[in-house]
Write a protein that holds these residues in place. Structure first.
Motif, short mmCIF file in Angstrom:
data_model
loop_
_atom_site.label_atom_id
_atom_site.label_comp_id
_atom_site.label_asym_id
_atom_site.label_seq_id
_atom_site.Cartn_x
_atom_site.Cartn_y
_atom_site.Cartn_z
N ALA A 444 0.76 -1.22 -0.04
CA ALA A 444 -0.02 0.02 0.00
C ALA A 444 0.89 1.25 0.11
O ALA A 444 0.77 2.21 -0.84
N ILE A 445 1.93 1.09 0.96
CA ILE A 445 2.70 2.40 0.86
C ILE A 445 3.45 2.47 -0.54
O ILE A 445 3.58 3.85 -0.89
N GLY A 446 4.11 1.37 -0.82
CA GLY A 446 4.65 1.47 -2.31
C GLY A 446 4.00 2.17 -3.38
O GLY A 446 4.21 2.96 -4.20
N LEU A 447 2.54 1.87 -3.34
CA LEU A 447 1.79 2.17 -4.42
C LEU A 447 1.19 3.83 -4.13
O LEU A 447 1.37 4.42 -5.16
N ILE A 448 0.91 3.90 -3.01
CA ILE A 448 0.56 5.42 -2.55
C ILE A 448 1.87 6.28 -3.10
O ILE A 448 1.74 7.34 -3.59
N VAL A 449 3.07 5.94 -2.69
CA VAL A 449 4.23 6.65 -2.57
C VAL A 449 4.74 6.68 -4.45
O VAL A 449 5.03 7.83 -4.82
N ASN A 450 4.64 5.72 -4.89
CA ASN A 450 4.82 5.73 -6.42
C ASN A 450 3.93 6.72 -7.35
O ASN A 450 4.32 7.31 -8.17
N GLY B 96 -2.66 10.39 -7.51
CA GLY B 96 -1.55 9.95 -8.32
C GLY B 96 -1.52 8.49 -8.77
O GLY B 96 -0.95 7.88 -9.52
N VAL B 97 -2.36 7.75 -7.93
CA VAL B 97 -2.66 6.18 -8.40
C VAL B 97 -3.74 5.84 -9.29
O VAL B 97 -5.04 6.28 -8.88
N ALA B 98 -3.46 5.66 -10.48
CA ALA B 98 -4.31 5.33 -11.48
C ALA B 98 -5.59 4.33 -10.99
O ALA B 98 -5.06 3.17 -10.54
N THR B 99 -6.81 4.39 -11.26
CA THR B 99 -7.68 3.59 -10.97
C THR B 99 -7.44 2.02 -11.41
O THR B 99 -7.52 1.06 -10.75
N ILE B 146 -7.56 7.16 -8.45
CA ILE B 146 -8.72 6.38 -7.84
C ILE B 146 -9.42 7.54 -6.89
O ILE B 146 -8.81 8.12 -6.06
N ASN B 147 -10.66 7.40 -7.02
CA ASN B 147 -11.81 8.37 -6.23
C ASN B 147 -11.47 9.82 -6.32
O ASN B 147 -12.03 10.49 -5.34
#
Lengths: 481, 252
Positions: A444-450, B96-99, B146-147
């Motif tokens: 989760a941290i990796g995804l959010i930070v990336n 920043g995180v694509a859905t 996302i969202n």
């Protein structure tokens, strides 16, 4: 996704590059004086002009004091306790990889450096591997030479292309520039040299891996890149260092000259040993990187992913001298545990219609401290200069610090300057949301930070982007909970 | 007799030291649709957070079994991968995180947990397109962060899309109807109905009868003061709509 499995594997490896190669090093005595500089120059069979230049730098350095304006706190370096030259001892100069010391090759294999020449042209990278201070092997040189591209160690360039080196060395970063740059000018041992002739686009990305190995040896690389009119090159720099308890000093210089309509893209992934969780050990990284866009319509783009080093002091800068020249700075800096980073850029607008863009993403975790420090300077003649700066900080946990220090100096009414800055935290809600969908906390941290770094990461060449995404995950291991 | 999916026995829980769930008992079997209705502040969302293991929600007594496993011994992500899904009332934005990237991570996390090979980009995209189409979610929306900037209706549809990709054994829908217009409500309800079969179960948390007219509940519970005060069939929900919660709560 295969990469994901790889990332997870790496998460368990802590600092996996923390091994030491046992090779007899040819090291000069500790300490710094004119005799040491003469010895270094003699060992490298340098021309007289270079020795004199080094000595001038050394004498100037004696008049300087170590800067203290950065938001960094560390035990001062005892410059007399360092050794200024270490070359791996080899029986003779290797003619091919077969002749290279096996321990050295093993070290590179552990680091995953593709030294062996590969047949495939697509996506391949030429490696000028720097082991401590001396270039060990260079690949793809013949192929590059066909196009007239020179890619070699700076030591070789001094011997084989002395006119080019003498013309450009110190022309972007003069030896008087700053304390560390001045020291580097006096004692630099090796580094890379790139020359792209007029009208040539480099068919491959050029790459150097640096590695600090010999004990108590300061590293003073010097890189010089010259892009003639209408040329293009993308240069990658990646670093890892073995684990040490002593702090290791690194004071490099990168100078880039960009002529009319030329473009240079310089990408760095820096993951030197950051010290342990209590702040013991780690590399001191005091680097001066600067590019001069001398020609019209020239362009320089710096992209950096900084995850390593105990202390980072680094401001890759752009001198936008030619009309319509463009400077870009994309940066991701991650600090964890007790790491400290004071990093940013300088955009010096001199020519007309010059444009610059700064995208800085800072991620702080643990007890680390991070500062973005940037200068946008618009000269009186820089009509219609344009700058956009965006500095975003992401905090993980409540014991780290993040600071943004943007300096603006504008002497031209037609300039348009924009600055945006945000500070945010990874929220418990975001982590919970990801975990409720099955992601582990680390994922989760990796995804959010990336996601946070996306705008910077997408500027990295593909192979580097994957490496960098892995590094981000490794660097933030254990940052929550 | 259907298999029990969720068994809650004598559950008590606190948040910030305050007791919110008091001696709750609830069993949900496969094939069943349960509705949990109650006034604002009754602790309905709290129950969903306790079940999914949100930090700060502390279980002080009782036990929960999920598909035969000790749910309380599992971490949030393990519970999710084991088949527990919560459609959130307020899905959080992750800039920043694509859905589509987020959804791919979620799907592959579950596949990894189940010992299945992860889907590559092409395989995943094929699956995603099919499921998204059913919920009238276009390719543009899947490329957005996302969202981030999603309307209320878009957020709820995105939750149901995730449910359809993850195919949970138990889906908790926390106010899946709030903020939806009639068409959107129908779209969400149709999506949920399509997923429901004899191997899984639904727990629908709602204030209103509206959603229950679209997703037929087998059992309706009235929830107040941290536990269930009355259970019945759908008629209980209809009665509740007429007389209000106060009658039931006061009768307690």
């Amino acid at each position: 996704m295969a990469e994901k499995a790889e990332i997870l594997k790496n998460l368990d490896e802590k600092y996996k590059y923390g091994f030491v190669t046992d090779i007899e090093a040819d090291t000069v005595p500790c300490g710094l004086n004119e005799d040491i500089i003469r010895l270094i120059s003699a060992k490298k069979n340098e021309p007289q002009w270079l020795l004199e230049w080094r000595l001038k730098a050394y004498r100037h350095w004696l008049t300087l004091t170590e800067p203290s304006w950065a938001k960094l706190s560390y035990d001062k370096v005892d410059f007399q306790a360092l050794s200024y030259y270490a070359a791996p001892v080899q029986k003779k100069q290797p003619k091919s990889l077969d002749e290279v010391d096996k321990d050295l090759l093993d070290t590179y294999n552990k680091l995953g450096i593709p030294l062996k020449e590969q047949e495939a042209l697509a996506g391949v990278v030429a490696v000028d591997a720097v082991f401590d201070s001396v270039s060990v092997a260079t690949t793809y040189r013949a192929q590059l030479a066909e196009k007239g591209i020179i890619f070699c160690s700076i030591s070789e360039a001094i011997k084989e292309h002395p006119d080019l080196v003498q013309k450009y060395l110190g022309s972007v970063v003069p030896y008087t520039d700053n304390f560390y740059a001045c020291l580097n000018s006096a004692v630099f041992t090796d580094g890379s040299f790139v020359y792209i002739p007029k009208g040539v686009k480099s068919p491959i990305e050029l790459s150097t891996y640096f590695r600090i190995n010999a004990k108590n040896t300061g590293q003073f690389e010097r890189t010089l890149i010259i892009a003639e009119d209408d040329s293009y090159v993308s240069y990658l720099e990646g670093c890892t260092a073995p684990q040490r308890d002593e702090n290791q000093l690194h004071a490099a210089i990168v100078e880039i000259v960009v002529m009319n309509n030329a473009e240079v893209k310089y990408s760095t992934v820096q993951n030197w040993y950051p010290g342990d969780k209590d702040g013991k050990g780690g590399v001191y990284n005091f680097v001066t990187k600067r590019a001069a866009c001398r020609g019209v319509n020239s362009k320089i783009s710096w992209t950096q992913v900084e995850t390593g080093s105990a202390v980072t002091w680094k401001y890759p800068s752009c001198i936008l001298q030619g009309d319509n020249s463009v400077g870009e700075f994309y940066s991701v800096a991650i600090t964890h545990n007790k790491q400290q980073a004071d990093t940013g850029t300088k955009m010096i607008h001199i020519g007309k219609n010059t444009r610059s863009k700064i995208i800085s993403k800072g991620i702080s975790a643990g007890f680390s401290n991070q500062t973005y420090r940037g200068l946008v300077d618009v000269g009186a003649n820089a009509d219609n200069a344009r700058n956009y700066s965006q500095c975003d900080s992401l905090l993980i946990g409540s014991t780290c610090g993040s600071h943004t220090v943007p300096y603006v100096r504008n002497r031209n009414k037609s300039a348009v300057l924009e600055h945006e800055a945000t500070t945010s935290k990874i929220s418990d809600e975001q982590l919970f949301y990801c975990q409720q969908r099955g992601l582990t906390e680390e994922e989760a941290i990796g995804l959010i930070v990336n996601g946070f770094c996306k705008e910077v990461m997408q500027n990295l060449p593909m192979e580097f982007a994957i490496e960098a995404a892995k590094l981000i995950n490794i660097s933030l291991e254990g940052s929550v909970g | 007799m259907a298999e029990p999916i969720l068994e809650i026995k004598n559950l008590s829980a606190t948040v910030a030291g305050k007791e919110i769930i008091k001696n709750l008992n609830l069993t949900i079997n496969a094939d069943e649709v349960h509705a949990l209705m109650g006034p604002n502040g009754a602790g309905k969302s709290t129950l969903s957070y306790v079940l999914t293991g949100k930090p700060d929600y502390e279980v002080t007594g009782g036990e929960i079994r999920f598909c035969g496993k000790d749910l309380l011994a599992m971490k949030t992500d393990e519970r999710a991968s084991a088949g527990l899904f919560l459609s959130m009332q307020y899905p959080v934005a992750i800039p920043g995180v694509a859905t589509n990237n987020f959804l791919k991570h979620a799907v592959n996390a579950k596949r990894k947990y189940e010992g299945l090979p992860e889907l590559d980009a092409a395989e995943f995209l094929k699956l995603l397109r099919t499921e998204a189409k059913n919920l009238n979610i276009g390719a543009d929306m899947l490329k957005r962060e996302i969202n981030v900037g999603f309307s209320g209706g878009e957020k709820k549809r995105m939750e149901i899309l995730q449910m359809s990709l993850l195919k949970p054994s138990l889906a908790i829908l926390d106010e899946a109807d709030s903020g939806l217009d009639i068409d959107a409500l129908k779209l969400v309800a149709d999506g949920v109905n399509k997923l429901h079969n004899e191997t899984n179960a639904l727990l629908i948390i709602t204030h209103h009868l509206d959603l229950l007219n679209h997703i037929e509940p087998d059992i309706v519970h009235i929830y107040a003061d941290g536990h269930i005060i009355k259970s019945g069939d759908k008629n209980l929900a209809i009665e509740l709509e007429k007389s209000g919660y106060k009658t039931f709560v006061d009768a307690e």
